[in-house]
Write a protein that holds these residues in place. Structure first.
Motif, mmCIF file in Angstrom:
data_model
loop_
_atom_site.group_PDB
_atom_site.id
_atom_site.type_symbol
_atom_site.label_atom_id
_atom_site.label_comp_id
_atom_site.label_asym_id
_atom_site.label_seq_id
_atom_site.Cartn_x
_atom_site.Cartn_y
_atom_site.Cartn_z
ATOM 1 N N UNK A 1 103.163 21.440 -14.439
ATOM 2 C CA UNK A 1 102.645 21.235 -13.307
ATOM 3 C C UNK A 1 101.672 22.264 -12.721
ATOM 4 N N UNK A 2 102.500 23.992 -12.612
ATOM 5 C CA UNK A 2 102.048 24.778 -11.911
ATOM 6 C C UNK A 2 100.299 24.725 -13.209
ATOM 7 N N UNK A 3 100.030 24.146 -14.121
ATOM 8 C CA UNK A 3 99.130 24.219 -14.420
ATOM 9 C C UNK A 3 98.469 23.365 -13.978
ATOM 10 N N UNK A 4 98.735 22.796 -13.972
ATOM 11 C CA UNK A 4 97.955 21.386 -13.792
ATOM 12 C C UNK A 4 97.270 21.554 -11.832
ATOM 13 N N UNK A 5 98.412 22.294 -11.380
ATOM 14 C CA UNK A 5 97.853 22.785 -9.932
ATOM 15 C C UNK A 5 96.582 23.639 -9.794
ATOM 16 N N UNK A 6 96.916 24.634 -10.550
ATOM 17 C CA UNK A 6 95.777 25.890 -11.081
ATOM 18 C C UNK A 6 94.295 24.955 -11.656
ATOM 19 N N UNK A 7 94.010 24.230 -11.998
ATOM 20 C CA UNK A 7 93.761 22.840 -12.557
ATOM 21 C C UNK A 7 92.564 23.208 -13.733
ATOM 22 N N UNK A 8 94.585 23.229 -14.400
ATOM 23 C CA UNK A 8 93.857 23.129 -16.252
ATOM 24 C C UNK A 8 94.511 21.823 -16.976
ATOM 25 N N UNK A 9 94.461 21.463 -17.806
ATOM 26 C CA UNK A 9 94.304 20.363 -18.196
ATOM 27 C C UNK A 9 95.650 20.576 -19.145
ATOM 28 N N UNK A 10 96.597 20.297 -19.105
ATOM 29 C CA UNK A 10 97.690 20.302 -20.111
ATOM 30 C C UNK A 10 97.445 19.836 -21.269
ATOM 31 N N UNK A 11 97.706 19.989 -22.698
ATOM 32 C CA UNK A 11 97.930 19.515 -23.860
ATOM 33 C C UNK A 11 99.498 19.715 -24.452
ATOM 34 N N UNK A 12 100.078 18.466 -24.496
ATOM 35 C CA UNK A 12 101.519 19.224 -25.554
ATOM 36 C C UNK A 12 101.519 18.512 -26.655
ATOM 37 N N UNK A 13 101.157 19.500 -27.810
ATOM 38 C CA UNK A 13 101.510 18.836 -29.017
ATOM 39 C C UNK A 13 102.930 19.084 -30.332
ATOM 40 N N UNK A 14 103.301 17.342 -30.619
ATOM 41 C CA UNK A 14 104.520 18.296 -31.457
ATOM 42 C C UNK A 14 104.269 19.133 -32.513
ATOM 43 N N UNK A 15 105.474 19.281 -33.135
ATOM 44 C CA UNK A 15 105.828 19.990 -34.162
ATOM 45 C C UNK A 15 105.304 18.820 -35.053
#
Length: 154
Positions: free
Chosen positions: A106-120
């Motif tokens: 949430x914090x990263x999105x509010x800073x304007x970053x697109x977050x990609x989470x990859x699972x192992x």
């Protein structure tokens, strides 16, 4: 069920679990580099951003987290099984990790970053890696500041 190792041996085993440069992270880095993406791993941005992302692609305003299925509680994944010993402690630990991951996202999105989470598990075998490699350009091309992208094995 009691632990099969002494507290000293358990401590030694747990101390060898790495927090960075894991095999899944190295596979994702290799994949991104092969596709022509440039990123930072230990740069100043990585350390200053919330959650210390595993990879930062500044040109695309994208951060990538490579989560271990066990430590981050990947639901419906064969690599995640809640331990039977000290179950209350592990449930609290995994749930705390999940809450922290959601807050950081949430914090990263509010800073304007697109977050990609990859699972192992998304890089566990060849077919999963091929599927992920075909999806990465679309994931990275996401709109900054919007919902994150979470990827597991197809």
């Amino acid at each position: 069920m009691a632990d099969i190792w002494t507290p000293q041996k358990r401590s030694e085993v747990m101390s060898r679990i790495r927090g960075g440069d894991t095999k899944p992270e190295l596979l994702v880095r290799s994949m991104l580099h092969r596709l022509g993406y440039r990123f930072t791993v230990h740069g100043p941005r990585n350390k200053s951003l919330p959650g210390r992302p595993d990879l930062v692609l500044p040109r695309y305003q994208v951060v990538i987290f490579v989560h271990g299925c066990f430590w981050h509680g990947h639901d419906n994944c064969p690599d995640f099984k809640m331990p039977n010993s000290r179950r209350d402690w592990w449930e609290a630990k995994i749930e705390g990790n999940r809450r922290r991951d959601a807050r950081v996202e949430k914090e990263l999105c509010e800073l304007g970053w697109h977050v990609v989470t990859l699972w192992a598990c998304a890089v566990k075998n060849r077919s999963a890696r091929e599927w992920l490699e075909s999806r990465l350009p679309a994931l990275i091309g996401g709109t900054p500041g919007h919902l994150s992208s979470k990827v597991a094995e197809p």
